[in-house]
Design a protein around this motif. Sequence first.
Motif, PDB file in Angstrom:
ATOM      1  N   LEU A 122       0.823  -1.208   0.000  1.00 44.92           N
ATOM      2  CA  LEU A 122       0.000   0.000   0.000  1.00 44.92           C
ATOM      3  C   LEU A 122       0.858   1.260   0.000  1.00 44.92           C
ATOM      4  CD1 LEU A 122      -2.891  -0.956   2.443  1.00 44.92           C
ATOM      5  CD2 LEU A 122      -3.005  -0.707  -0.040  1.00 44.92           C
ATOM      6  N   PHE A 123       1.975   1.227   0.715  1.00 47.55           N
ATOM      7  CA  PHE A 123       2.877   2.385   0.691  1.00 47.55           C
ATOM      8  C   PHE A 123       3.385   2.614  -0.725  1.00 47.55           C
ATOM      9  CE2 PHE A 123       6.989   4.492   1.037  1.00 47.55           C
ATOM     10  CZ  PHE A 123       6.709   5.541   1.921  1.00 47.55           C
ATOM     11  N   ARG A 124       3.808   1.560  -1.386  1.00 45.46           N
ATOM     12  CA  ARG A 124       4.315   1.693  -2.759  1.00 45.46           C
ATOM     13  C   ARG A 124       3.215   2.108  -3.735  1.00 45.46           C
ATOM     14  NH1 ARG A 124       8.945  -2.771  -4.318  1.00 45.46           N
ATOM     15  NH2 ARG A 124      10.639  -1.701  -3.203  1.00 45.46           N
ATOM     16  N   LYS A 125       1.998   1.716  -3.458  1.00 47.92           N
ATOM     17  CA  LYS A 125       0.875   2.126  -4.295  1.00 47.92           C
ATOM     18  C   LYS A 125       0.705   3.631  -4.283  1.00 47.92           C
ATOM     19  CE  LYS A 125      -4.191   1.762  -4.495  1.00 47.92           C
ATOM     20  NZ  LYS A 125      -5.393   1.108  -3.886  1.00 47.92           N
ATOM     21  N   HIS A 126       0.917   4.238  -3.125  1.00 45.95           N
ATOM     22  CA  HIS A 126       0.620   5.660  -2.952  1.00 45.95           C
ATOM     23  C   HIS A 126       1.856   6.561  -2.983  1.00 45.95           C
ATOM     24  CE1 HIS A 126      -3.613   5.036  -2.060  1.00 45.95           C
ATOM     25  NE2 HIS A 126      -3.278   4.047  -1.251  1.00 45.95           N
ATOM     26  N   SER A 127       3.052   6.004  -2.900  1.00 50.46           N
ATOM     27  CA  SER A 127       4.243   6.839  -2.794  1.00 50.46           C
ATOM     28  C   SER A 127       5.355   6.318  -3.693  1.00 50.46           C
ATOM     29  CB  SER A 127       4.752   6.865  -1.346  1.00 50.46           C
ATOM     30  OG  SER A 127       5.956   7.600  -1.241  1.00 50.46           O
ATOM     31  N   ARG A 128       6.106   7.243  -4.286  1.00 47.37           N
ATOM     32  CA  ARG A 128       7.281   6.887  -5.078  1.00 47.37           C
ATOM     33  C   ARG A 128       8.557   6.888  -4.236  1.00 47.37           C
ATOM     34  NH1 ARG A 128       6.396  10.312 -10.754  1.00 47.37           N
ATOM     35  NH2 ARG A 128       4.411   9.313 -11.344  1.00 47.37           N
TER      36      ARG A 128
END
Length: 275
Positions: free
Chosen positions: A191-197
């Motif tokens: 989920l972190f990678r989904k929302h952040s680069r």
Amino acid sequence: MPSSSTPSPDALAARLRVHVEALARGERNTDLETPARYIESQLGRSARHEYPSSGRTVANIEAGTGPIVVGAHYDTVPGSPGADDNASGVAAMIELARMGIPARFVAFANEELPYSHGEEMGSFAYAKRAKGRGERIAAMFSLEMLGCYSDAPGSQRYPPVIGWFYPSRADFIAFVGDLGARRLVKRAHALFRKHSRFPSESLAAPAFVPGITRSDHWSFRRHGYPALMVTDTAFNRYPHYHRASDTPEKLDYARMAEVTIGLAAMLTELAHEAG
């Protein structure tokens, strides 16, 4: 007071620095009341959970509600002002609480030695109380040192063997847990990678691997709750760890802000999944 809006990265970086500088004016070891009052003033409406420890009364500070707990310890080792360890984690927790995310935000006492991995840890007292009350905790995130980053080759170190699979540059944030928390580690990181680069890595490893249990998530795992640590990896990259030189000007507040914004989006989606 909490709001439903996320500040701009620049504004957030400035606010994170204000918190770190306020908390890291001196060691937070013998005097826990001063930082506790600052945290309360920044969280707005909050609850103080006091308990006895080594002949004194210490407190966890809690704001918000929900089945997800986001925690950060506010004490330090003797002699250190603890800018990265762990004013950085507390600063991010304060700002996440202000964003109106449906979760519990808790500042814990007594994470450092001589309390580490013992029943006088603030997180142990909190998790024990929650378990005794039958409270549902779907996930716990310990924010443990979020401020040190470097793009230099070889700036990141690891325990034996693990380094074969991870970057040599200390430019990422890590999601770390024991094997029993691997499902949460995998989902939270996704989920972190989904929302952040922002660069990120994850690791679920046996609890005996150095560093895997060295934060407040340990207490929640001991009580059967899914829990992990979000960290810049502490002594594996930060030369000022547990030293008097752990001061506010050492931290990268722009990257701290990016991490905090990514965590906000991750926590919001995870909270909706948890119900």
